[in-house]
Design a protein around this motif. Structure first.
Motif, PDB file in Angstrom:
ATOM      1  N   GLY A 189      -3.856  45.165  -1.430  1.00 45.87           N
ATOM      2  CA  GLY A 189      -5.135  44.853  -2.065  1.00 45.87           C
ATOM      3  C   GLY A 189      -5.052  43.604  -2.919  1.00 45.87           C
ATOM      4  O   GLY A 189      -5.958  42.759  -2.911  1.00 45.87           O
ATOM      5  N   ARG A 190      -3.949  43.456  -3.641  1.00 41.19           N
ATOM      6  CA  ARG A 190      -3.767  42.261  -4.477  1.00 41.19           C
ATOM      7  C   ARG A 190      -3.539  41.020  -3.618  1.00 41.19           C
ATOM      8  O   ARG A 190      -4.029  39.932  -3.940  1.00 41.19           O
ATOM      9  CB  ARG A 190      -2.599  42.475  -5.432  1.00 41.19           C
ATOM     10  CG  ARG A 190      -2.881  43.526  -6.499  1.00 41.19           C
ATOM     11  CD  ARG A 190      -1.651  43.855  -7.304  1.00 41.19           C
ATOM     12  NE  ARG A 190      -1.922  44.877  -8.299  1.00 41.19           N
ATOM     13  CZ  ARG A 190      -1.005  45.640  -8.871  1.00 41.19           C
ATOM     14  NH1 ARG A 190       0.281  45.478  -8.530  1.00 41.19           N
ATOM     15  NH2 ARG A 190      -1.334  46.549  -9.768  1.00 41.19           N
ATOM     16  N   LEU A 191      -2.789  41.190  -2.539  1.00 45.40           N
ATOM     17  CA  LEU A 191      -2.559  40.058  -1.632  1.00 45.40           C
ATOM     18  C   LEU A 191      -3.875  39.606  -0.997  1.00 45.40           C
ATOM     19  O   LEU A 191      -4.123  38.399  -0.862  1.00 45.40           O
ATOM     20  CB  LEU A 191      -1.553  40.449  -0.548  1.00 45.40           C
ATOM     21  CG  LEU A 191      -0.097  40.657  -0.997  1.00 45.40           C
ATOM     22  CD1 LEU A 191       0.726  41.266   0.130  1.00 45.40           C
ATOM     23  CD2 LEU A 191       0.517  39.335  -1.443  1.00 45.40           C
ATOM     24  N   GLU A 192      -4.720  40.583  -0.634  1.00 38.18           N
ATOM     25  CA  GLU A 192      -6.022  40.232  -0.060  1.00 38.18           C
ATOM     26  C   GLU A 192      -6.893  39.528  -1.102  1.00 38.18           C
ATOM     27  O   GLU A 192      -7.557  38.527  -0.801  1.00 38.18           O
ATOM     28  CB  GLU A 192      -6.714  41.487   0.461  1.00 38.18           C
ATOM     29  CG  GLU A 192      -8.054  41.193   1.132  1.00 38.18           C
ATOM     30  CD  GLU A 192      -8.742  42.448   1.636  1.00 38.18           C
ATOM     31  OE1 GLU A 192      -9.858  42.312   2.195  1.00 38.18           O
ATOM     32  OE2 GLU A 192      -8.190  43.556   1.466  1.00 38.18           O
ATOM     33  N   ARG A 193      -6.882  40.045  -2.314  1.00 39.10           N
ATOM     34  CA  ARG A 193      -7.646  39.419  -3.399  1.00 39.10           C
ATOM     35  C   ARG A 193      -7.221  37.971  -3.619  1.00 39.10           C
ATOM     36  O   ARG A 193      -8.059  37.094  -3.874  1.00 39.10           O
ATOM     37  CB  ARG A 193      -7.425  40.221  -4.693  1.00 39.10           C
ATOM     38  CG  ARG A 193      -8.093  39.665  -5.928  1.00 39.10           C
ATOM     39  CD  ARG A 193      -7.426  40.208  -7.178  1.00 39.10           C
ATOM     40  NE  ARG A 193      -6.037  39.775  -7.281  1.00 39.10           N
ATOM     41  CZ  ARG A 193      -5.140  40.314  -8.102  1.00 39.10           C
ATOM     42  NH1 ARG A 193      -5.467  41.340  -8.868  1.00 39.10           N
ATOM     43  NH2 ARG A 193      -3.900  39.846  -8.150  1.00 39.10           N
ATOM     44  N   ASP A 194      -5.921  37.708  -3.486  1.00 33.87           N
ATOM     45  CA  ASP A 194      -5.390  36.363  -3.712  1.00 33.87           C
ATOM     46  C   ASP A 194      -5.480  35.470  -2.477  1.00 33.87           C
ATOM     47  O   ASP A 194      -5.005  34.329  -2.504  1.00 33.87           O
ATOM     48  CB  ASP A 194      -3.926  36.448  -4.175  1.00 33.87           C
ATOM     49  CG  ASP A 194      -3.791  37.159  -5.526  1.00 33.87           C
ATOM     50  OD1 ASP A 194      -4.788  37.229  -6.268  1.00 33.87           O
ATOM     51  OD2 ASP A 194      -2.682  37.659  -5.827  1.00 33.87           O
ATOM     52  N   GLY A 195      -6.049  35.984  -1.394  1.00 38.60           N
ATOM     53  CA  GLY A 195      -6.214  35.189  -0.183  1.00 38.60           C
ATOM     54  C   GLY A 195      -4.954  35.013   0.635  1.00 38.60           C
ATOM     55  O   GLY A 195      -4.892  34.117   1.489  1.00 38.60           O
ATOM     56  N   LEU A 196      -3.955  35.877   0.417  1.00 41.08           N
ATOM     57  CA  LEU A 196      -2.677  35.732   1.113  1.00 41.08           C
ATOM     58  C   LEU A 196      -2.609  36.577   2.386  1.00 41.08           C
ATOM     59  O   LEU A 196      -1.818  36.283   3.280  1.00 41.08           O
ATOM     60  CB  LEU A 196      -1.518  36.099   0.175  1.00 41.08           C
ATOM     61  CG  LEU A 196      -1.467  35.306  -1.140  1.00 41.08           C
ATOM     62  CD1 LEU A 196      -0.279  35.747  -1.979  1.00 41.08           C
ATOM     63  CD2 LEU A 196      -1.414  33.811  -0.891  1.00 41.08           C
TER      64      LEU A 196
END
Length: 203
Positions: free
Chosen positions: A45-52
């Motif tokens: 979820g954090r990776l998706e939020r950061d566009g990664l």
């Protein structure tokens, strides 16, 4: 340990869903740092939020796949290309325990050191046995080549770390004995000790 970069490395090989990522992460590290699925999905979820990473469809069973983005690949390459910083060393529970033990009245510091030394030697023996089995499997060609190599690298690190810990504990014993043998003397001024800690942090 960088879970986010470990997941990016796995996704760089192709889209996966959470349970697959957990299973492959643990397989490559010999389950030395076990993950739970909730931790994996929180990180995703954090990776998706950061566009990664980005969602990449579902399978027939409803598993949500994720794929690494170009920005995620750039982040992964930067991680591989950069050394692990030692500017702010991670907190070490054993070092903190001994630092507190020598300052708290009534604590048998020698016993603390000896208990830890026995534990560390047992861990070293366990890691050494695991390495022998892993090397035998690699020599017999019965495993997964790259995964076996990854596990051996992790085992080597654990062995070197345990060996270093045992040596450090031996050194602590010697330092404690020398300290007990010395006449009581005033400690270094607080400002001097603080300056030494600040200098260590700046290195």
């Amino acid at each position: 340990m960088s879970i986010r970069h470990g997941l990016l490395a796995l996704l760089d090989e192709g889209p996966r869903y959470g349970y697959q990522l957990r299973t492959e992460f643990e397989a490559r590290t010999g389950a030395t740092w076990p993950l739970n699925v909730g931790q994996v999905y929180t990180t995703l979820g954090r990776l998706e939020r950061d566009g990664l990473v980005a969602p990449d469809g579902e399978d027939d069973e409803g598993h949500q796949f994720y794929a690494v983005t170009d920005q995620g690949r750039a982040e992964l390459r930067s991680w591989f290309d950069s050394p692990v910083s030692r500017t702010n060393p991670p907190r070490d529970e054993l070092a903190i325990k001994l630092a507190m033990a020598v300052t708290v009245p009534g604590v048998d510091v020698h016993a603390v050191v000896q208990n830890q030394r026995r534990h560390s030697v047992r861990a070293l023996q366990d890691y050494t046995r695991l390495k022998a089995r892993a090397m035998a499997a690699e020599a017999a060609g019965t495993g997964d080549g790259s995964a076996d190599l990854a596990w051996l690298l992790v085992l080597d690190q654990l062995i070197f770390q345990a060996e270093a810990e045992v040596r450090w504990l031996d050194h602590c014993e010697t330092r404690l004995a020398n300290h007990r043998a010395r006449p009581t003397a005033p400690g270094a001024p607080a400002s001097r000790r603080t300056g030494q800690r600040q200098e260590l942090g700046e290195r």
